[in-house]
Design a protein around this motif. Structure first.
Motif, short mmCIF file in Angstrom:
data_model
loop_
_atom_site.label_atom_id
_atom_site.label_comp_id
_atom_site.label_asym_id
_atom_site.label_seq_id
_atom_site.Cartn_x
_atom_site.Cartn_y
_atom_site.Cartn_z
N ASN A 277 24.11 10.26 -6.12
CA ASN A 277 23.34 10.99 -5.12
C ASN A 277 24.15 10.99 -3.84
O ASN A 277 24.46 9.91 -3.32
CB ASN A 277 21.98 10.30 -4.91
CG ASN A 277 21.10 11.06 -3.93
OD1 ASN A 277 21.50 11.28 -2.79
ND2 ASN A 277 19.92 11.44 -4.38
N PRO A 278 24.52 12.14 -3.33
CA PRO A 278 25.39 12.16 -2.15
C PRO A 278 24.82 11.36 -0.98
O PRO A 278 25.55 10.66 -0.29
CB PRO A 278 25.48 13.65 -1.82
CG PRO A 278 25.29 14.33 -3.11
CD PRO A 278 24.27 13.49 -3.85
N GLY A 279 23.51 11.47 -0.76
CA GLY A 279 22.93 10.75 0.36
C GLY A 279 23.08 9.25 0.23
O GLY A 279 23.13 8.53 1.23
N ARG B 28 27.42 8.12 0.10
CA ARG B 28 28.21 8.04 1.33
C ARG B 28 28.16 6.66 1.95
O ARG B 28 28.99 6.30 2.79
CB ARG B 28 27.74 9.09 2.34
CG ARG B 28 26.35 8.94 2.86
CD ARG B 28 25.94 10.19 3.63
NE ARG B 28 24.55 10.15 4.06
CZ ARG B 28 24.17 9.83 5.29
NH1 ARG B 28 25.06 9.51 6.21
NH2 ARG B 28 22.88 9.83 5.62
N TYR C 90 30.95 17.16 -0.31
CA TYR C 90 29.65 17.00 -0.97
C TYR C 90 29.35 15.53 -1.23
O TYR C 90 28.24 15.07 -0.96
CB TYR C 90 29.66 17.79 -2.27
CG TYR C 90 28.34 17.75 -3.02
CD1 TYR C 90 27.22 18.41 -2.53
CD2 TYR C 90 28.24 17.05 -4.20
CE1 TYR C 90 26.01 18.39 -3.22
CE2 TYR C 90 27.04 17.01 -4.90
CZ TYR C 90 25.93 17.68 -4.41
OH TYR C 90 24.75 17.66 -5.09
N ASP D 19 28.23 13.77 1.63
CA ASP D 19 26.95 14.31 2.12
C ASP D 19 27.11 15.13 3.40
O ASP D 19 26.22 15.18 4.24
CB ASP D 19 25.94 13.19 2.35
CG ASP D 19 24.49 13.70 2.29
OD1 ASP D 19 24.25 14.72 1.62
OD2 ASP D 19 23.61 13.09 2.93
N ARG E 181 26.77 18.26 4.30
CA ARG E 181 26.20 19.52 3.87
C ARG E 181 26.42 20.63 4.90
O ARG E 181 26.55 21.80 4.54
CB ARG E 181 24.70 19.34 3.56
CG ARG E 181 24.48 18.33 2.44
CD ARG E 181 23.00 18.05 2.19
NE ARG E 181 22.37 19.10 1.41
CZ ARG E 181 22.37 19.15 0.08
NH1 ARG E 181 23.01 18.22 -0.62
NH2 ARG E 181 21.76 20.13 -0.55
#
Length: 401
Positions: free
Chosen positions: A272-274, A277, A312, A315, A317
């Motif tokens: 999950n990018p969030g 990171r 990505y 995160d 975006r």
């Protein structure tokens, strides 16, 4: 896009030729008078868009193309007969790489051999993802390739190799980065127009843009750049037909990441990018490797720059929206005919829905999305139907075919 079995459009040009032959093309469109024709962009002598060289490659007769299309590998229906002999030329020109640095690039111009002085519409054909330099348009000048088949039906076809291929092999290909992608397409168009004027190749100042997968993305990137910049070629553009492109890069990556998550459940919520990171680079690198495995074959000989993927996983975006997605911030003034398959597991259908909705919300009035009806609706499954669709839509507007 995102598959080790990247679209090989050369394997299914049969339906392209069939559709072109059946379409007949633009017979009801009124002829333009000189006063109606938009002006050409100025010749560029130096910098992006400058023509550096042009070299004859080969001429193939309509019979040559017909025979190639009817080979066992092409699976062409009986009765498909290209209309014109085609001469192809490799041109080199100046464009810019991902850093904005000037670089020599190359591409193919395929010309239908019509009676002297008879003009043709111009088709910018942007090729799909390939990881082999030998498959770039100017390196693979074969009778069954889309640029030659399209030209045999009446279009002057301009096909950029993209940065990283052909004359610029060894430079990283700026994959899904909007600005250098658009520049490679537009600069090729400007250089090809200069080449046509030098050699007396008549066009009717109608321009069309088309491409599938990465070619669809490149088509929309170039269209947006023409529109936003007010480039002289904007007045030439009649329509764009982008097929199955990852225009909304965030939506595309979200869907791809979900697939990786299902394939490697042990990583679970970590993918999950969030969340990624905040983790170390080792975990991010492993997820990056898994995503790249979906995209790059081991035997590829072209270097791909994957800035969009690094952003990505970090995160970022906002940066992806600003520099990679191509569907936001503009309202095209000419028809955009999107095409996509609902069962596409390579580039999600939702990327096309997002593009359609964003363009309409920005004020565009001629944006449509047509679904692939081919059984399975997959990325490669829908390529032949895309070509039938694209040729039909362009043929309604094209003159002088």
């Amino acid at each position: 896009m995102f598959t080790s079995a990247a679209p090989r459009l050369s394997l299914i040009p049969l339906l392209l030729a069939a559709a072109l032959s059946a379409c007949g093309g633009g017979g009801d469109a009124p002829a333009a008078t000189p006063a109606d024709l938009p002006p050409d962009p100025p010749v560029v002598q130096q910098g992006p868009g400058a023509l550096l060289s042009g070299a004859f490659v080969k001429t193939l007769s309509a019979a040559d193309i017909t025979q190639a299309l009817r080979s066992p590998d092409s699976k062409v229906e009986e009765g498909v007969v290209p209309r014109y002999d085609v001469s192809s030329y490799r041109i080199t020109y100046t464009t810019t790489d991902k850093h904005g640095v000037e670089v020599m690039a190359s591409g193919l111009v395929s010309v239908p051999l019509k009676p002297a002085g008879q003009p043709s519409p111009v088709l910018g054909y942007q090729h799909a993802t390939t990881f082999h330099d030998a498959e770039a348009p100017a390196n693979k000048v074969e009778a069954f390739e889309p640029p030659l088949v399209l030209a045999s039906l009446g279009y002057i076809v301009v096909s950029p190799d993209y940065v990283g291929f052909g004359a610029s092999k060894g430079v990283e290909h700026p994959y899904l980065t909007a600005e250098p992608t658009a520049r490679a397409v537009i600069d090729m168009q400007v250089a090809a127009l200069h080449w046509r004027r030098q050699h007396g190749v008549a066009d009717n100042r109608q321009l069309f843009l088309a491409g599938y997968s990465e070619g669809g993305y490149a088509t929309m990137a170039a269209h947006r750049a023409l529109h936003q910049s007010g480039h002289a070629l904007k007045a030439h553009l009649q329509a764009a037909v982008p097929g199955a492109g990852p225009y909304d890069v965030l939506e595309t990556l979200d869907e791809q990441l979900d697939r990786v998550r299902k394939l490697v459940p042990v990583l679970g919520a970590a993918i999950n990018p969030g969340f990624l990171r905040h983790l170390g680079s080792t975990v991010r690198d492993e997820v990056r490797r898994l995503l790249l495995r979906q995209m790059v074959p081991e035997d590829g000989d072209v270097s791909y720059q994957t800035l969009f993927l690094d952003r990505y996983l970090a995160d970022d975006r906002d940066a992806i929206t600003a520099e990679h997605s191509v569907h936001l911030g503009w309202a095209p003034a000419v028809p955009v005919y999107l095409f996509h398959g609902r069962g596409d597991l390579t580039v999600p259908y939702s990327a096309a829905e997002s593009a359609r909705d964003a363009l309409r919300e920005a004020g565009a009035t001629e944006v449509s999305l047509t679904d692939c009806t081919t059984p399975k609706f997959g990325h490669l499954d829908c390529v032949p139907e895309y070509f039938r669709f694209a040729v039909d839509r362009m043929g309604r507007l094209a003159r002088d075919l």
